[in-house]
Write an enzyme that holds these catalytic residues in place. Sequence first.
Site, mmCIF file in Angstrom:
data_model
loop_
_atom_site.group_PDB
_atom_site.id
_atom_site.type_symbol
_atom_site.label_atom_id
_atom_site.label_comp_id
_atom_site.label_asym_id
_atom_site.label_seq_id
_atom_site.Cartn_x
_atom_site.Cartn_y
_atom_site.Cartn_z
ATOM 1 N N GLU A 1 37.011 37.958 38.881
ATOM 2 C CA GLU A 1 36.677 36.567 38.528
ATOM 3 C C GLU A 1 37.874 35.705 38.151
ATOM 4 O OE1 GLU A 1 32.708 38.695 37.903
ATOM 5 O OE2 GLU A 1 34.847 39.170 37.758
ATOM 6 N N GLY B 1 29.894 39.835 39.984
ATOM 7 C CA GLY B 1 28.520 40.008 39.529
ATOM 8 C C GLY B 1 27.826 41.206 40.146
#
Length: 267
Positions: free
Chosen positions: A141, A118
Amino acid sequence: MGADGDQRFGEFVAVRRHGHVAELVLDRPKAMNAVSTEMARSIGAACAALGADRDVRVTVLTSTHARAFCVGADLKERNSLSDAELVRQRPTARAAYTGVLELPMPTIAAVHGFALGGGFELALSCDLIVADPTAVVGLPEVSVGVIPGGGGTQLLPRRVGAARAAELIFTARRLEAAEAHELGLVDQLAAEAADRDEALALASRIAANSPVGLRAAKRALRLGHGLDLRAGLEVEDAAWRSVAFSGDRTEGVAAFNEKRKPQWPGE
């Protein structure tokens, strides 16, 4: 820092003004700017305030942490959430990334140290990325059982192409600054610890131009991307019509003919 003063948004986010340039500061140093629910809410609120401020011509996204821009989602918090809480938290998390992405003025990320998951998606949400040699970027991720959910699967291929984005997302690998620059994941390499200064200097050069023109150009670039050429040119024409009869255009042409610096009305 030669600023016009800080405005706090919660504990972890500040907006600092430098004339017509706004600095959106990630300030959660104890967690390397990991994005918790509270921090996500604050980023969204700061972006809403910036988006409504016609005086801001460029926004620069920076970090107060010496070794990280942002390490991504707060996985300690995430680990404590039930499935139902995670579902409820999702719109707040998304609003932070789309808040940066949808800022109407040009945006620049100043990246040093870790910009992962992020954290890198916040940078990708900006128009330009300036990084120093300590920068380490990536979308890891899938290595923790999820996917990039802050825009990464859509923003990275728009920068580097579908196959390159697939390789980077599927391998979850981290890239150091030189390779990231070579592949187009970052746009400009600064000297060590100079990413913020260089991003602010670039922002200052951009901010010398018409604020009406800058916002319309960004709109045309964003809305036209991915359309076929004919449709894209219609987007461009609509953006041109929105500025063609503006006070900024009148002032810009007059200043050019009078060989002076324009005093933009911003309308």
